[in-house]
Design a protein around this motif. Structure first.
Motif, short mmCIF file in Angstrom:
data_model
loop_
_atom_site.label_atom_id
_atom_site.label_comp_id
_atom_site.label_asym_id
_atom_site.label_seq_id
_atom_site.Cartn_x
_atom_site.Cartn_y
_atom_site.Cartn_z
N UNK A 114 -6.33 4.11 11.25
CA UNK A 114 -6.25 3.85 12.84
C UNK A 114 -6.26 2.62 12.47
N UNK A 115 -5.48 1.74 11.24
CA UNK A 115 -5.69 0.23 11.41
C UNK A 115 -4.14 -0.55 11.91
N UNK A 116 -3.60 -1.08 13.03
CA UNK A 116 -2.27 -1.75 13.67
C UNK A 116 -1.64 -3.33 12.16
N UNK A 117 -1.13 -2.89 11.42
CA UNK A 117 -0.64 -3.11 10.40
C UNK A 117 0.63 -3.80 10.67
N UNK A 118 1.66 -5.47 10.31
CA UNK A 118 2.51 -5.20 10.69
C UNK A 118 2.89 -5.71 9.41
N UNK A 119 4.21 -4.49 9.26
CA UNK A 119 5.51 -4.24 8.10
C UNK A 119 6.52 -3.73 8.31
N UNK A 122 -0.87 7.11 5.81
CA UNK A 122 -1.58 7.81 4.40
C UNK A 122 -2.95 6.99 3.67
N UNK A 123 -2.49 5.48 3.90
CA UNK A 123 -3.86 4.99 3.30
C UNK A 123 -4.38 3.86 3.62
N UNK A 124 -5.50 3.60 3.63
CA UNK A 124 -6.65 3.22 4.92
C UNK A 124 -6.16 1.54 3.67
N UNK A 125 -7.08 0.58 5.14
CA UNK A 125 -6.04 -0.89 5.05
C UNK A 125 -6.97 -1.25 4.13
N UNK A 126 -7.57 -1.82 3.64
CA UNK A 126 -8.30 -2.24 2.38
C UNK A 126 -7.47 -1.66 0.57
N UNK A 127 -6.97 -0.23 1.52
CA UNK A 127 -6.11 -0.47 0.18
C UNK A 127 -5.02 -0.47 -0.46
N UNK A 171 0.46 -13.33 0.45
CA UNK A 171 1.37 -12.17 0.33
C UNK A 171 0.72 -10.64 1.09
N UNK A 172 -0.51 -10.97 1.67
CA UNK A 172 -1.33 -9.52 1.78
C UNK A 172 -0.96 -8.95 3.76
N UNK A 173 -0.73 -7.94 3.58
CA UNK A 173 -0.40 -7.69 4.81
C UNK A 173 -1.29 -7.89 5.65
N UNK A 174 -0.36 -8.04 6.95
CA UNK A 174 -2.03 -8.52 7.88
C UNK A 174 -2.06 -7.64 9.67
N UNK A 175 -3.23 -7.53 9.93
CA UNK A 175 -3.79 -6.97 10.81
C UNK A 175 -3.20 -7.40 12.68
N UNK A 176 -1.87 -6.77 13.29
CA UNK A 176 -1.27 -6.66 14.51
C UNK A 176 -2.97 -8.15 15.12
N UNK A 186 13.35 -17.15 4.36
CA UNK A 186 12.53 -18.39 4.09
C UNK A 186 10.65 -18.14 3.27
N UNK A 187 10.16 -16.57 3.80
CA UNK A 187 8.32 -16.95 3.33
C UNK A 187 8.55 -15.40 3.03
N UNK A 188 7.18 -14.69 3.00
CA UNK A 188 7.48 -13.65 2.63
C UNK A 188 6.98 -12.67 3.94
N UNK A 189 8.16 -11.59 4.06
CA UNK A 189 8.14 -11.38 5.48
C UNK A 189 6.84 -10.57 6.05
N UNK A 190 7.16 -10.67 7.58
CA UNK A 190 5.98 -9.70 8.34
C UNK A 190 4.31 -10.45 6.97
N UNK A 191 4.14 -11.57 7.24
CA UNK A 191 2.33 -11.77 6.86
C UNK A 191 2.60 -13.48 7.61
#
Length: 324
Positions: free
Chosen positions: A75-80, A97-102, A129-134, A45-50
């Motif tokens: 070293x950022x914990x992201x929700x995916x 292998x990717x920094x959060x900003x990228x 559609x942005x991948x968020x931080x925990x 029903x919405x973009x997952x994990x956002x």
């Protein structure tokens, strides 16, 4: 004669303690009871994990958000859910292998893992559609229970998630773990104050203890049993079942051995909540209700809310041994 008396005593004690486990074990006191659980925030029903999915689910009145975590290169914990972002972003990029900003935005159209006939197609708005931080999730929903699947056997990931949980003072509102027993043990050893899921190995041990009558005597460190409903896959037969009948046989065996109302009620009597995942059809919701589980996890939070609103008795916490 002595052996016979010992066996009889064991059976009687097992039966009594199975029905009344608090005679031996202190009931776990969780600060939440979750009936309605939004899988990845409601992936159909919405973009997952956002953040958009989580906000929508919370506004609908979900009791718990389920999400997945990875660690970025910085070293950022992201929700995916996915480590590689090809499915959700259309790019062959690994989060580790990717920094959060990228990190890229999610695609406009994303497949729903537990409803392969359905793709979620959203508005395409970048902010959705942005991948968020925990940490963003914790800050936005300080009082909502959150179920965290630690997706990798990564000591740094486990330590960072534990730190965030501790810093936001939500150890009693969080449950974590993984299907992998090694990962789940690391979670427990890192912070035993956070509520713990059963790993797959521990589920197998649970079944063995149940059928040998030993379960009432054994302490359990886990607080949440989260398992899939085998009937989901049994109902969705395809040509592969003819080629691999063992797969269908294993599922039927799991359905017979594990889907036992008496087992679930015993665990709930000990304060252990039981969730079934990922249920997306009304007949699956009904099967869960008949099994007497604590909660249902779904990709369709709106559909589940409607179903539960028509069954207010399921939403009422009660002693499972006195319910019909």
């Amino acid at each position: 004669m002595i052996l016979y008396a010992a066996v009889c005593g064991y059976v009687i004690a097992s039966l009594i303690l199975f029905r009344y486990p608090t005679l031996l074990h202190r009931k776990k006191k969780l600060k939440f009871t979750c009936h309605h659980i939004s899988h990845r925030g409601g992936a159909a029903e919405m973009y997952e994990n956002t953040m958009a999915a989580f906000k929508r689910a919370v506004n609908l009145g979900t009791d718990m958000l389920e999400l997945d975590c990875h660690l970025t290169a910085d070293n950022q914990v992201v929700v995916s859910h996915d480590q590689n972002l090809m499915r959700v972003c259309g790019l062959d990029i690994d989060i580790s292998k990717t920094p959060y900003s990228e990190l890229p935005l999610l695609k406009n159209e994303i497949s729903v893992d537990f409803d392969l006939e359905h793709n979620y197609v959203g508005s395409g708005r970048p902010e959705e559609r942005r991948i968020p931080l925990l940490e963003e999730v914790f800050q936005s929903f300080p009082n909502i229970p959150i179920n965290i699947d630690i997706k990798r056997n990564d000591d740094n990931l486990i330590k960072e998630v534990s730190r965030l949980v501790r810093d936001h003072n939500r150890e009693e509102l969080t449950v974590w773990g993984n299907i992998n027993n090694t990962v789940t043990l690391k979670c427990y050893n890192e912070n035993p104050r956070i509520n713990l899921l059963f790993s797959m190995r521990r589920v197998v041990e649970l079944v063995l203890l149940f059928y040998t009558g030993l379960l009432p005597f054994v302490p359990l460190k886990e607080s949440n049993l989260e398992i899939f409903l085998p009937a989901i896959y049994l109902r969705k037969k395809n040509d592969s079942d003819k080629l691999f009948p063992l797969h269908s046989l294993m599922l039927r065996g799991m359905n017979c051995l594990l889907m036992r109302r008496c087992l679930f009620t015993h665990l709930q009597r000990r304060g252990i909540q039981v969730y079934l995942w990922v249920l997306n059809d009304e007949d699956e919701f009904e099967a869960a209700v008949q099994l007497g589980v604590t909660g249902i996890m779904t990709d369709y939070p709106t559909k589940l809310k409607k179903f539960l609103s028509e069954r207010p008795q399921f939403m009422t916490e009660k002693d499972p041994y006195t319910s019909s």
